[in-house]
Scaffold this motif. Structure first.
Motif, mmCIF file in Angstrom:
data_model
loop_
_atom_site.group_PDB
_atom_site.id
_atom_site.type_symbol
_atom_site.label_atom_id
_atom_site.label_comp_id
_atom_site.label_asym_id
_atom_site.label_seq_id
_atom_site.Cartn_x
_atom_site.Cartn_y
_atom_site.Cartn_z
ATOM 1 N N UNK A 262 -3.594 -0.838 -8.864
ATOM 2 C CA UNK A 262 -4.275 0.535 -9.250
ATOM 3 C C UNK A 262 -3.511 1.031 -10.427
ATOM 4 N N UNK A 263 -4.298 1.466 -11.674
ATOM 5 C CA UNK A 263 -3.434 2.070 -12.491
ATOM 6 C C UNK A 263 -4.633 2.902 -13.171
ATOM 7 N N UNK A 264 -4.172 3.724 -14.225
ATOM 8 C CA UNK A 264 -4.907 4.634 -14.785
ATOM 9 C C UNK A 264 -6.173 4.062 -15.410
ATOM 10 N N UNK A 265 -6.123 2.653 -15.703
ATOM 11 C CA UNK A 265 -7.130 1.992 -16.329
ATOM 12 C C UNK A 265 -8.249 1.522 -15.436
ATOM 13 N N UNK A 266 -8.049 1.524 -14.050
ATOM 14 C CA UNK A 266 -8.902 0.942 -13.111
ATOM 15 C C UNK A 266 -8.166 0.474 -11.900
ATOM 16 N N UNK A 267 -8.940 -0.264 -11.175
ATOM 17 C CA UNK A 267 -8.248 -0.757 -9.793
ATOM 18 C C UNK A 267 -8.815 -2.356 -9.711
ATOM 19 N N UNK A 268 -7.833 -3.025 -9.182
ATOM 20 C CA UNK A 268 -8.146 -4.602 -8.851
ATOM 21 C C UNK A 268 -7.987 -4.740 -7.478
ATOM 22 N N UNK A 269 -8.855 -5.436 -6.972
ATOM 23 C CA UNK A 269 -8.767 -6.136 -5.511
ATOM 24 C C UNK A 269 -9.477 -7.251 -5.301
ATOM 25 N N UNK A 270 -8.944 -8.357 -4.912
ATOM 26 C CA UNK A 270 -9.337 -9.571 -4.635
ATOM 27 C C UNK A 270 -9.081 -10.308 -3.122
ATOM 28 N N UNK A 271 -9.829 -10.961 -2.695
ATOM 29 C CA UNK A 271 -9.156 -11.912 -1.512
ATOM 30 C C UNK A 271 -9.155 -13.277 -1.781
ATOM 31 N N UNK A 272 -8.304 -13.901 -1.473
ATOM 32 C CA UNK A 272 -7.928 -15.315 -1.797
ATOM 33 C C UNK A 272 -7.673 -16.130 -0.265
ATOM 34 N N UNK A 273 -8.387 -17.149 -0.262
ATOM 35 C CA UNK A 273 -8.258 -17.974 0.973
ATOM 36 C C UNK A 273 -7.031 -18.760 0.843
ATOM 37 N N UNK A 274 -6.283 -18.972 1.902
ATOM 38 C CA UNK A 274 -5.262 -19.715 1.912
ATOM 39 C C UNK A 274 -5.566 -21.215 2.506
ATOM 40 N N UNK A 275 -5.166 -22.246 1.829
ATOM 41 C CA UNK A 275 -5.683 -23.612 2.225
ATOM 42 C C UNK A 275 -4.531 -24.016 3.508
ATOM 43 N N UNK A 276 -3.453 -23.551 3.590
ATOM 44 C CA UNK A 276 -2.790 -23.800 4.693
ATOM 45 C C UNK A 276 -1.512 -22.933 4.656
ATOM 46 N N UNK A 277 -1.439 -22.517 6.098
ATOM 47 C CA UNK A 277 -0.299 -21.468 6.437
ATOM 48 C C UNK A 277 0.545 -21.842 7.633
ATOM 49 N N UNK A 278 1.816 -21.689 7.366
ATOM 50 C CA UNK A 278 2.892 -21.855 8.327
ATOM 51 C C UNK A 278 3.702 -20.722 8.545
ATOM 52 N N UNK A 279 3.393 -20.052 9.530
ATOM 53 C CA UNK A 279 4.036 -18.830 9.781
ATOM 54 C C UNK A 279 5.276 -18.929 10.941
#
Length: 379
Positions: free
Chosen positions: A296-313
């Protein structure tokens, strides 16, 4: 001195050699390239006392000799000749250089070759060879991480380390790092090649399987192939302890599509500039197997969701109500790493919110390239 040469071939040789010429100097010989004709072989040399480039081309020689010409004007004279021209270059009395083709005749004042500084000839005692294609690929993948600001002289170049028959080429500007390795049978040694040499070498290497000879002598180095050689001093100073970063363990590993993540981060740059600076926040949702990117800046806001192919937590924290893991980083640094990964997918490795983020190929045993981006502290 007198010879005839193809316009394009001569122009490319002069332009390449002139990359090593001094930009602004009181010593006129350093502004120019040295033309040396022996038989039908012309050697064009540029040198600024730190970096030297020699290019050899075939010409039709008439009279052997040497002369220094101002690189910019001389290359412009050649380039402005008609297409397909067979140019004649002749040196007359008082070092006047005449460039002609048909009815066209241009001349430039040259300087005696004795004024050109000597390039130190390196001993061949310490030298090894490697494939041109491999070296080009290694340098092109790490070049972006070389420091451009004088924060530490040792970081303004690429570190070459040969250990246990493995060559490591590393670049870092203290907030990111790029490492590439390839097998190389040679004795253990290490040195730092200046950024200018790395850039010019990368530009002039091809994707062929030809050999490049690397000669190291004290504080000097030379990379040479059939008709091209670049000489350079080596940098001194303490490089970053990159091996510690490489060996750092992670507790979160996410495999993600390179193109999807790159495109997303490029969209974030719509709202980030020199006036409105902001990192991108990456929130990892372990339950939904996705990441949320935002800024988020004075120019506007950016929000996106990206799917994870594989996760190892690893060591998952099961405490109810605990916030998702968040880390912030410079999106441009992450984009550079992704673009140079040469992979369809990469594995992002995290430890803590402020621990370096590692970007590597997802396949075990195929991690000959590694990138590190240092996170930004969230306010």
């Amino acid at each position: 001195m007198k010879f005839s040469a193809d316009k394009i071939t001569l122009a490319e040789a002069v332009i390449n050699a002139s990359k090593a010429c001094a930009v602004k100097t009181a010593f006129s010989a350093l502004d120019g390239v040295l033309l040396c004709l022996k038989g039908n072989k012309l050697t064009v040399t540029g040198y600024d006392l730190e970096t030297g480039i020699r290019v050899n081309i075939d010409v039709i020689g008439d009279q052997d000799g040497e002369i220094i010409v101002e690189s910019r004007i001389f290359s412009d004279m050649i380039r402005k000749m008609p297409e397909g021209a067979k140019i004649t270059v002749e040196v007359k009395e008082n070092e006047k250089v005449i460039v002609s083709y048909g009815k066209i005749k241009l001349n430039i004042q040259g300087t005696k070759a004795e004024s050109f500084p000597n390039i130190i000839e390196l001993s061949q005692n310490v030298s090894f060879t490697m494939k041109e294609k491999v070296l080009k690929n290694m340098l092109s993948q790490i070049e972006h991480a070389i420091a451009r600001k004088d924060i530490n002289p040792a970081l303004m170049g690429a570190r070459f380390d040969i250990e246990n028959n493995m060559l490591y080429i590393v670049a870092s500007d203290a907030v990111r790092l790029a490492l590439r390795k390839e097998p190389l049978s040679f004795e253990n040694m290490g040195f730092i090649v200046p950024e200018k040499t790395v850039v010019e070498l990368t530009r002039n290497l091809s994707d062929e399987e030809n050999d490049v000879t690397v000669v190291v002598d004290k504080n000097q180095i030379c990379f040479s192939k059939e008709n091209y050689a670049i000489f350079s001093r080596l940098l001194d100073g303490k490089f970053v302890e990159y091996k510690k970063l490489v060996e750092t363990q992670s507790n979160r590993e996410l495999t993600i599509n390179v193109r999807e993540l790159t495109n997303s981060l490029e969209r974030s740059l719509l709202f980030i500039n020199e006036r409105f600076k902001s990192p991108v926040v990456c929130e990892i949702d372990d339950e939904k197997n996705c990441i949320y990117l935002s800024c988020k800046t004075g120019l506007g806001e950016f929000d996106e969701e990206i799917e994870v192919t594989k996760a190892n937590i690893k060591n998952r924290d099961e405490r109810v109500g605990e916030k998702n893991f968040c880390v912030a980083f410079n999106p441009r640094f992450m984009i550079d790493a992704l673009r140079n990964s040469n992979c369809d997918e990469v594995k992002l490795e995290f430890m803590t919110e402020l621990a370096p983020i590692k970007i590597i190929p997802p396949v075990e045993g195929d991690s000959d390239v590694l990138f590190v981006v240092v996170p930004v502290r969230l306010k």
